[in-house]
Design an enzyme around this catalytic site. Structure first.
Site, PDB file in Angstrom:
ATOM      1  CB  ALA A  63      -0.791   0.037   1.340  1.00 47.18           C
ATOM      2  N   GLY A 102       0.834  -5.425   0.790  1.00 46.35           N
ATOM      3  CA  GLY A 102      -0.331  -5.171  -0.181  1.00 46.35           C
ATOM      4  C   GLY A 102       0.103  -5.937  -1.417  1.00 46.35           C
ATOM      5  CD  GLU A 105      -2.059  -8.038   2.270  1.00 44.26           C
ATOM      6  OE1 GLU A 105      -1.805  -6.821   2.069  1.00 44.26           O
ATOM      7  OE2 GLU A 105      -2.833  -8.195   3.164  1.00 44.26           O
ATOM      8  CD  GLU A 125       1.420  -5.907   5.323  1.00 40.92           C
ATOM      9  OE1 GLU A 125       2.490  -6.502   5.527  1.00 40.92           O
ATOM     10  OE2 GLU A 125       0.565  -5.983   4.310  1.00 40.92           O
TER      11      GLU A 125
HETATM   12  C1  3H9 Z   1       0.496  -2.309   3.124  1.00 40.29           C
HETATM   13  O1  3H9 Z   1       0.840  -3.002   2.146  1.00 40.29           O
HETATM   14  C2  3H9 Z   1      -0.879  -2.489   3.857  1.00 40.29           C
HETATM   15  C3  3H9 Z   1      -1.656  -3.619   3.235  1.00 40.29           C
HETATM   16  O2  3H9 Z   1      -1.574  -4.686   3.968  1.00 40.29           O
HETATM   17  C4  3H9 Z   1      -3.015  -3.531   3.738  1.00 40.29           C
HETATM   18  C5  3H9 Z   1      -3.941  -2.292   2.933  1.00 40.29           C
HETATM   19  C6  3H9 Z   1      -5.108  -2.159   3.299  1.00 40.29           C
HETATM   20  N1  3H9 Z   1       4.398   3.527   0.284  1.00 40.29           N
HETATM   21  O3  3H9 Z   1      12.958   2.567   0.910  1.00 40.29           O
HETATM   22  P1  3H9 Z   1      13.641   3.411  -0.168  1.00 40.29           P
HETATM   23  C7  3H9 Z   1       9.233   5.551  -0.759  1.00 40.29           C
HETATM   24  S1  3H9 Z   1       1.625  -1.520   4.178  1.00 40.29           S
HETATM   25  C8  3H9 Z   1       4.797   4.856  -0.101  1.00 40.29           C
HETATM   26  O4  3H9 Z   1      14.580   4.336  -0.249  1.00 40.29           O
HETATM   27  P2  3H9 Z   1      14.989   0.989  -1.341  1.00 40.29           P
HETATM   28  C9  3H9 Z   1       9.939   5.792   0.156  1.00 40.29           C
HETATM   29  O5  3H9 Z   1       9.622   6.677   1.319  1.00 40.29           O
HETATM   30  C10 3H9 Z   1       3.157  -1.493   3.091  1.00 40.29           C
HETATM   31  N2  3H9 Z   1       6.134   5.117  -0.442  1.00 40.29           N
HETATM   32  O6  3H9 Z   1      14.155   2.507  -1.470  1.00 40.29           O
HETATM   33  C11 3H9 Z   1      11.282   6.538  -0.751  1.00 40.29           C
HETATM   34  O7  3H9 Z   1      10.830   7.826  -0.805  1.00 40.29           O
HETATM   35  P3  3H9 Z   1      11.714   8.832  -1.147  1.00 40.29           P
HETATM   36  C12 3H9 Z   1       3.887  -2.547   3.129  1.00 40.29           C
HETATM   37  C13 3H9 Z   1       7.105   4.361  -0.173  1.00 40.29           C
HETATM   38  O8  3H9 Z   1      15.286   0.641  -2.881  1.00 40.29           O
HETATM   39  C14 3H9 Z   1      11.209   5.829  -2.035  1.00 40.29           C
HETATM   40  O9  3H9 Z   1      10.062   5.119  -2.094  1.00 40.29           O
HETATM   41  N3  3H9 Z   1       5.170  -2.403   2.791  1.00 40.29           N
HETATM   42  C15 3H9 Z   1       6.703   2.682  -0.035  1.00 40.29           C
HETATM   43  O10 3H9 Z   1      16.240   1.055  -0.193  1.00 40.29           O
HETATM   44  C16 3H9 Z   1      12.230   4.650  -2.199  1.00 40.29           C
HETATM   45  O11 3H9 Z   1      12.292   3.805  -0.889  1.00 40.29           O
HETATM   46  C17 3H9 Z   1       6.128  -2.050   3.023  1.00 40.29           C
HETATM   47  O12 3H9 Z   1       6.252  -1.776   4.349  1.00 40.29           O
HETATM   48  C18 3H9 Z   1       5.191   2.734   0.167  1.00 40.29           C
HETATM   49  N4  3H9 Z   1       4.830   1.278   0.415  1.00 40.29           N
HETATM   50  O13 3H9 Z   1      13.947   0.010  -0.680  1.00 40.29           O
HETATM   51  C19 3H9 Z   1       7.389  -1.894   2.104  1.00 40.29           C
HETATM   52  N5  3H9 Z   1       7.744   2.201   0.044  1.00 40.29           N
HETATM   53  O14 3H9 Z   1      12.571   8.600  -1.926  1.00 40.29           O
HETATM   54  C20 3H9 Z   1       7.961  -0.280   2.236  1.00 40.29           C
HETATM   55  C21 3H9 Z   1       8.731   3.026  -0.401  1.00 40.29           C
HETATM   56  O15 3H9 Z   1      11.045  10.044  -1.062  1.00 40.29           O
HETATM   57  N6  3H9 Z   1       9.087  -0.182   1.442  1.00 40.29           N
HETATM   58  N7  3H9 Z   1       8.488   4.473  -0.452  1.00 40.29           N
HETATM   59  O16 3H9 Z   1      12.643   8.938   0.360  1.00 40.29           O
HETATM   60  C22 3H9 Z   1      10.307  -0.691   1.636  1.00 40.29           C
HETATM   61  O17 3H9 Z   1      10.526  -1.599   2.428  1.00 40.29           O
HETATM   62  C23 3H9 Z   1      11.506  -0.377   0.707  1.00 40.29           C
HETATM   63  O18 3H9 Z   1      11.246   1.069   0.243  1.00 40.29           O
HETATM   64  C24 3H9 Z   1      11.807  -1.111  -0.402  1.00 40.29           C
HETATM   65  C25 3H9 Z   1      12.714  -0.373  -1.392  1.00 40.29           C
HETATM   66  C26 3H9 Z   1      12.456  -2.386  -0.048  1.00 40.29           C
HETATM   67  C27 3H9 Z   1      10.335  -1.259  -1.285  1.00 40.29           C
END
Ligand code: 3H9
Length: 685
Positions: A63, A102, A105, A125
């Site tokens: 998400a 998500g 999912e 999450e």
């Molecule tokens: C969910 O899914 C809920 C659902 O179950 C249910 C819903 C009803 N959203 O980390 P990075 C941004 S909860 C918004 O530096 P990397 C991040 O802020 C979600 N923004 O890159 C950054 O912005 P900026 C569950 C996001 O290559 C830029 O993207 N998912 C999101 O080192 C680059 O990110 C997670 O918890 C997001 N979901 O790592 C995964 N993700 O450049 C969260 C990233 O402006 N994400 N951004 O600072 C991660 O773990 C890492 O970002 C990922 C890439 C491994 C994907």
């Protein structure tokens, strides 16, 4: 079709590709575009199977975290995922990068899941204070079984494609380079072989649970310690339990309701804030992200004590050779032996293989030859905390280091600019402040001196990540961000115990707040002689040290310890406290409420944070929160001191400080910034 989604038809296979940089988060706009594209492919009679893939660096990262906590806009996650799952045409998810939250999912709602070997999948999450709210707690146990699903969701740790295949999350691993072609070929095979298309929701074979609800109660009880304080893990257990007791649709409804409870709560708001805070900390306004960095392929560490040894391990573990320098052979041998013992302990616990340990140790060169540092790219001084010692070391380094070498100090409190002035190259001097134990604690304060060059700062920030640390930039001041911030808690704990509350009471209140240990436990662990050793003034600690009570390592400190290091209240310490209180003229000793203790210890921390912010030592309030969480174990579900202050109201903090100021003096005078923000009814963010 739109900027976010394109579709392509390859024979009988429809391909839906999402392209929403940077990480294909499933924002409302992306969900709408996916649904639109999916309906178009479904309506196309020539299409018999559908592949969903992402462009760019990764499959869906879940998400859009910035949208969580707000009302969900249509199409909702479940609306979209149920639609995909109900498709009569087989749907294949083609995963590269990371399929998270998500994103995974969505893949679970597809009929088949393929990934490239380098891909990872996870439901992280829990780290955002929520649970998988788009079917994850219902579909995953159906695919891999109850206990593996609980461990996967509560652990929140992404796993590699091969492990996911072994667990049954993936159906196949395909070639690294040809994901989309391989996925199309896979879909063709499904069609030609007439493979049964089973919706995950309809599977029940892995849901058998002869233990009934006791399995879930036992799970909660067994993990009570690691769940302590966090709300999400218990609710995750409840959601998974629902998968075993209710129909799929009822289970999904239960999951949604639990998800909403968590998403609306303060803990999740705090943890989402911490997610963005960690990323914001990397952004330094006058150090653009494309600033060239200096290559660091070898490191010198001066001092083989606890800090120096831990610092050396950080680099060795990251594959960077280290020269470890000491003054005397015995100290050097001791330092190397401790490093070896730490690595061996990790190997025994299965965290490292013996090959990894051997490789790390082979990169270590212990030496008494200071001049050999002439060859390395970065030198980190981790010597005795004395300005004279540090200046001497830095002037010697100036004479021998390579012209472009970075000279770093691990000083915890001393003036980096004064240290830098001992060289003719202050622009190459930086603070790299590790937290003890350096090989474990995630925080690295990058201390920017008055003259530190931009590319040296960029190199420090990049290097921190390379060795697995989370950097926070600090300006120069006594104690930098984290130690300066937390110092008032220590001082107030000692002042307060003179007024009545015992060390055990104070520690309990701090533990109840969410810290792993209280200030007195921490002092005893670190050693009473270590903290504040430069100060000659009489203190509770100096009185205990005079009795040779140094903490856990010798004779106990504020507590007594048995041979298993279990603490108990100490009659000797009580006597020392009472005597000291009498000498200070404190006669009116009385108990205090938990709220009073908390306010006394933590409001001054918030106040210090406000000073750090208004002086420009920290770039932003969230950097201060990061430093507290990562360096001092401040409970992440409060968001850190500055975020927490906003959640309880800055006006409450200000009035609490004013009351304390009236009773105890100007130490508690609210910072101007704090007063201003409170008056405007704003938080630090
Ligand atoms: C969910 O899914 C809920 C659902 O179950 C249910 C819903 C009803 N959203 O980390 P990075 C941004 S909860 C918004 O530096 P990397 C991040 O802020 C979600 N923004 O890159 C950054 O912005 P900026 C569950 C996001 O290559 C830029 O993207 N998912 C999101 O080192 C680059 O990110 C997670 O918890 C997001 N979901 O790592 C995964 N993700 O450049 C969260 C990233 O402006 N994400 N951004 O600072 C991660 O773990 C890492 O970002 C990922 C890439 C491994 C994907």
């Amino acid at each position: 079709m739109t900027d976010l989604v394109t579709t392509r038809i390859d024979g009988e296979i429809g391909l839906l590709i999402v392209d929403s940089p940077p990480v294909n988060a499933l924002s409302h706009a992306v969900r709408r575009a996916v649904l639109h594209g999916f309906e178009a492919l479904t309506a196309d009679v020539t299409v018999r199977a559908i592949v969903i893939a992402c462009a760019g660096r990764t499959f869906f990262a879940g998400a859009d975290i910035s949208e969580l906590g707000q009302p969900e806009q249509s199409p909702g996650f479940n609306e979209l995922f149920n639609r995909i799952e109900a498709s009569e045409k087989p749907v294949v998810a083609a995963i590269h990068g990371t399929a998270l939250g998500g994103g995974l999912e969505l893949a679970l709602a597809c009929h088949f899941r393929l990934a490239v070997p380098s891909a990872k999948v996870g439901l992280p999450e829990v780290h955002l204070g929520i649970l998988p709210g788009a079917g994850g707690t219902q579909r995953l146990p159906r695919l891999i079984g109850i206990e593996p699903a609980l461990a996967f969701i509560i652990g929140g740790r992404p796993i590699k494609a091969q492990e996911a295949l072994d667990q049954g999350i993936l159906d196949a691993i395909v070639s690294e380079e040809g994901l989309q072609e391989d996925a199309i070929a896979y879909a063709r095979t499904v069609l030609s072989e007439g493979s049964p298309v089973v919706a995950t929701r309809d599977r029940t074979d892995r849901l058998a649970n002869p233990d009934g609800s006791s399995l879930f109660d036992d799970y909660k009880a067994k993990n009570a310690r690691s769940f302590r304080g966090f709300k999400a893990p218990d609710l995750i257990v409840e959601a998974v339990q629902a998968a075993t007791e209710l129909s799929f649709d009822q289970g999904l409804a239960r999951e949604t309701s639990l998800f909403r409870t968590l998403a609306a709560g303060t803990q999740s708001a705090a943890q989402r804030y911490a997610f963005f805070a960690e990323r914001d900390a990397l952004k330094i306004p006058d150090v653009p992200s494309d600033t060239p960095t200096r290559p660091i392929s070898s490191v010198g560490v001066i001092g083989a004590g606890t800090m120096g040894g831990g610092i050396a391990m950080c680099f060795l573990s990251a594959g960077i050779p280290v020269r470890l320098v000491e003054l005397a052979q015995a100290a050097l041998d001791r330092g190397v032996a401790v490093i070896r013992a730490n690595y061996d302990a990790s190997a025994r616990k299965g965290r490292l293989t013996t090959e990894q340990v051997d490789r790390a140790m082979s990169l270590l060169t212990p030496t008494l030859d200071f001049d050999s540092l002439a060859e390395v790219d970065l030198i980190i001084e981790a010597a005795f905390e004395s300005m004279a010692v540090k200046k001497d070391i830095f002037s010697r380094l100036d004479a021998l280091a390579k012209p472009d070498a970075i000279l770093a100090s691990n000083t915890s409190f001393l003036d980096l600019d004064e240290i830098a002035a001992a060289t003719r190259r202050p622009e190459q001097v930086i603070g790299l402040h590790f937290f003890s134990p350096a090989n474990v604690m995630p925080l690295l304060e990058i201390v920017r001196g008055e003259k530190t060059a931009i590319d040296v700062i960029a190199t420090g920030m990049q290097l921190a990540r390379k060795i697995g640390k989370k950097p926070v930039l600090s300006g120069v001041c006594y104690g930098f961000i984290a130690n300066r911030l937390m110092d008032p808690r220590l001082r107030q704990a000692e002042a307060l115990t003179l007024e009545g509350p015992t060390p055990s009471e104070i520690d309990r209140v701090i533990r109840d707040y969410g810290f792993a240990m209280g200030p007195f436990q921490m002092i005893d662990l670190v050693g009473l002689d270590v903290i504040d050793r430069d100060s000659n003034a009489r203190s509770l600690r100096s009185d205990l040290v005079a009795l040779d009570r140094l903490g856990q390592k010798k004779n106990g400190g504020f507590y007594d310890y048995d041979e298993k290091r279990k603490p108990s209240p100490s009659p000797v310490a009580r006597e020392v406290i009472e005597t000291f209180a009498r000498d200070e003229g404190i006669v009116d000793r009385a108990t205090q409420s938990d709220d009073q203790i908390l306010a006394r210890l933590l409001y001054p921390v918030v106040n210090e944070g406000a000073h750090i912010l208004e002086e420009g030592i920290a770039l932003r309030a969230s950097d201060i929160d990061q430093a507290a969480i990562l360096g001092y174990g401040w409970p992440v579900y409060t968001g850190g001191p500055m975020f927490w202050a906003g959640t309880i109201g800055l006006d409450r903090v200000v009035s609490g400080l004013r009351e304390l100021q009236a009773r105890h003096g100007d130490t508690f005078k609210p910072a101007k910034l704090l007063e201003e923000l409170a008056a405007k009814n704003q938080g630090f963010a």
